[in-house]
Design a protein around this motif. Structure first.
Motif, PDB file in Angstrom:
ATOM      1  N   TYR A 232       0.799  -1.225   0.000  1.00  0.00           N
ATOM      2  CA  TYR A 232       0.000   0.000   0.000  1.00  0.00           C
ATOM      3  C   TYR A 232       0.836   1.282   0.000  1.00  0.00           C
ATOM      4  CZ  TYR A 232      -3.843  -3.177   1.045  1.00  0.00           C
ATOM      5  OH  TYR A 232      -4.767  -4.190   0.987  1.00  0.00           O
ATOM      6  N   ASN A 233       2.149   1.148   0.175  1.00  0.00           N
ATOM      7  CA  ASN A 233       3.030   2.314   0.173  1.00  0.00           C
ATOM      8  C   ASN A 233       2.560   3.357   1.192  1.00  0.00           C
ATOM      9  OD1 ASN A 233       5.234   3.899  -0.614  1.00  0.00           O
ATOM     10  ND2 ASN A 233       4.015   4.985  -2.150  1.00  0.00           N
ATOM     11  N   ILE A 234       2.329   2.924   2.417  1.00  0.00           N
ATOM     12  CA  ILE A 234       1.869   3.809   3.483  1.00  0.00           C
ATOM     13  C   ILE A 234       2.744   3.626   4.724  1.00  0.00           C
ATOM     14  CG2 ILE A 234      -0.540   4.004   2.753  1.00  0.00           C
ATOM     15  CD1 ILE A 234      -1.231   1.741   4.616  1.00  0.00           C
ATOM     16  N   GLN A 235       2.685   4.634   5.587  1.00  0.00           N
ATOM     17  CA  GLN A 235       3.389   4.562   6.866  1.00  0.00           C
ATOM     18  C   GLN A 235       2.572   3.720   7.834  1.00  0.00           C
ATOM     19  OE1 GLN A 235       6.528   5.835   7.881  1.00  0.00           O
ATOM     20  NE2 GLN A 235       6.009   4.421   9.528  1.00  0.00           N
ATOM     21  N   VAL A 236       3.252   2.858   8.587  1.00  0.00           N
ATOM     22  CA  VAL A 236       2.595   2.016   9.578  1.00  0.00           C
ATOM     23  C   VAL A 236       2.971   2.497  10.970  1.00  0.00           C
ATOM     24  CG1 VAL A 236       2.411  -0.324  10.521  1.00  0.00           C
ATOM     25  CG2 VAL A 236       2.560   0.016   8.040  1.00  0.00           C
ATOM     26  N   TYR A 237       1.935   2.649  11.819  1.00  0.00           N
ATOM     27  CA  TYR A 237       2.142   3.022  13.215  1.00  0.00           C
ATOM     28  C   TYR A 237       1.718   1.873  14.129  1.00  0.00           C
ATOM     29  CZ  TYR A 237       2.577   7.956  11.850  1.00  0.00           C
ATOM     30  OH  TYR A 237       2.983   9.148  11.294  1.00  0.00           O
ATOM     31  N   LEU A 238       2.449   1.710  15.216  1.00  0.00           N
ATOM     32  CA  LEU A 238       2.043   0.851  16.328  1.00  0.00           C
ATOM     33  C   LEU A 238       2.023   1.713  17.581  1.00  0.00           C
ATOM     34  CD1 LEU A 238       4.361  -2.278  15.799  1.00  0.00           C
ATOM     35  CD2 LEU A 238       2.003  -2.017  15.019  1.00  0.00           C
ATOM     36  N   GLU A 239       1.103   1.433  18.486  1.00  0.00           N
ATOM     37  CA  GLU A 239       1.051   2.227  19.712  1.00  0.00           C
ATOM     38  C   GLU A 239       0.877   1.341  20.952  1.00  0.00           C
ATOM     39  OE1 GLU A 239      -2.035   5.002  18.539  1.00  0.00           O
ATOM     40  OE2 GLU A 239      -3.567   3.696  19.389  1.00  0.00           O
ATOM     41  N   PRO A 240       1.873   0.507  21.245  1.00  0.00           N
ATOM     42  CA  PRO A 240       1.795  -0.340  22.449  1.00  0.00           C
ATOM     43  C   PRO A 240       1.945   0.487  23.719  1.00  0.00           C
ATOM     44  CG  PRO A 240       3.955  -0.541  21.449  1.00  0.00           C
ATOM     45  CD  PRO A 240       3.129   0.302  20.512  1.00  0.00           C
TER      46      PRO A 240
END
Length: 377
Positions: A232-240
């Motif tokens: 998808y050519n997108i930025q991925v965020y995680l918020e643990p």
């Protein structure tokens, strides 16, 4: 193994071991290095801002659940400031708008109500929280996908909506879970909203990821993030939240009295109701160093708190030797959620907060007293 002298401070007190915290942060930083994702501190799980400068060396920013967490991050954390709320209010939103860069809305009604703030303003990004209706927890108070949940937009209410001005999608469905549950959630989410992602700049996979837990399938997480970014050519965020301070904090408590009512009972100066409410809410049985299950070791006690609540019971534990008044017990994994959920019911004193530095030095960073009880009423 603890790195501090449990007898050095007056009980009860929370203490965070900086060395253990950094160990977790290095694991998260390695996931970032491998994938190019960004990882945020979910302040709802750990808001000990005294350690924000340390965390900021490894992570990209924070996520807040409302105005006060957003202000705390703005003041103490050098990084991106993200915010999500089930319902922003007219009174709080202008202040939140000043200090945050990323905004996640819970409904299109909320987006329509506040989107005028963003017109012609650079440096702000908005997204929508999605409910993929894929429960991996089997219901309960910690399941955002449970039937009737107020969290996120379902596909039924997403289709046909105008997405102009929205740059990202967000879902948060996990709680203390592994990468396998994230993968199954992603598959459900992608089946419903995958086409939309081609028009987005970022996707936020939420929290609940136990990345720093022993046995967590990190290669599976890395593979998933890499596939998302490539497709998808997108930025991925995680918020643990928990993963950042998992197993890095302790609550030290003293035995105040010992009584018997069919079972030996140790009355502690720490309270389940006031100092570790998840023990009653989840519920769960926290581990105590050098203890066992009931009757596993020679001497079994029920541990109770000092409040007037009959159910202020921490649990039943066994020990190699009889407990004595003044003995100190160390509850483990107490950095996450416990500190942010404490309360002053019965006027019971809140535990002090300390940090054990990498060199073993212990520093008290916060003390509490009568004024903290009085000021809340």
């Amino acid at each position: 193994m603890i790195n501090f002298d449990k007898n050095k401070l007056q009980t009860p007190y929370f203490i965070v071991d900086e060395k253990l915290l950094i160990h977790n942060l290095e694991i998260l930083a390695d996931v970032k290095r491998q994938t190019g994702c960004e990882i945020l501190l979910a302040q709802k799980g750990f808001s000990m801002y005294h350690l924000y400068p340390t965390i900021a060396k490894y992570l990209d920013g924070t996520c807040a659940s409302g105005l006060h967490e957003a202000l705390l991050a703005h003041e103490y954390f050098d990084g991106e400031n993200h915010v999500f709320s089930p319902a922003f209010t007219e009174g709080d939103f202008p202040k939140i708008f000043e200090v945050c860069q990323h905004f996640v809305f819970n409904s299109f009604s909320q987006w329509q109500r506040f989107k005028h703030h963003f017109k012609g303003v650079a440096g702000k990004s908005c997204g929508m929280r999605i409910n993929p209706q894929h429960s991996t927890q089997g219901g309960g108070i910690y399941d955002p996908c449970s039937e009737g949940s107020r969290f996120g937009v379902t596909l039924e209410h997403f289709e046909g909506q105008c997405l102009e001005g929205l740059e990202g999608l967000h879902f948060h469905t996990l709680c203390q879970q592994g990468a396998e549950d994230l993968v199954s959630t992603w598959q459900a989410f992608e089946a419903q909203f995958g086409e939309v992602l081609h028009h987005m700049k970022w996707v936020n996979l939420g929290g609940g990821h136990h990345i720093t837990r022993e046995g967590y399938n990190t290669p599976l997480l890395v593979s998933l993030i890499e596939n998302i970014k490539e497709k998808y050519n997108i930025q991925v965020y995680l918020e643990p939240g928990e993963a950042i301070a998992l197993n890095a904090g302790f609550l030290v408590s003293s035995v105040v009295d010992i009584v018997n009512n069919g079972i030996d009972i140790a009355v502690m100066d720490a309270s389940a109701a006031c100092h570790m409410p998840d023990v009653l809410e989840m519920p769960y049985r926290p581990h105590i160093i050098d203890s066992g299950m009931p009757d596993e070791k020679p001497h079994t006690y029920r541990l109770g708190g000092p409040s007037c609540l009959a159910g202020d019971v921490i649990g039943d534990y066994s020990f190699n030797a009889p407990l004595k008044i003044g003995d100190r017990l160390i509850f483990t994994d107490m950095a996450i959620y416990s500190m942010v959920k404490t309360n002053t019911f019965n006027g019971i004193k809140l535990p002090d907060i300390a940090v054990c530095r990498e060199n073993g030095d212990v520093e008290v960073v916060k003390t509490f007293g009568y004024d903290d009880f009085k000021s809340r009423l």
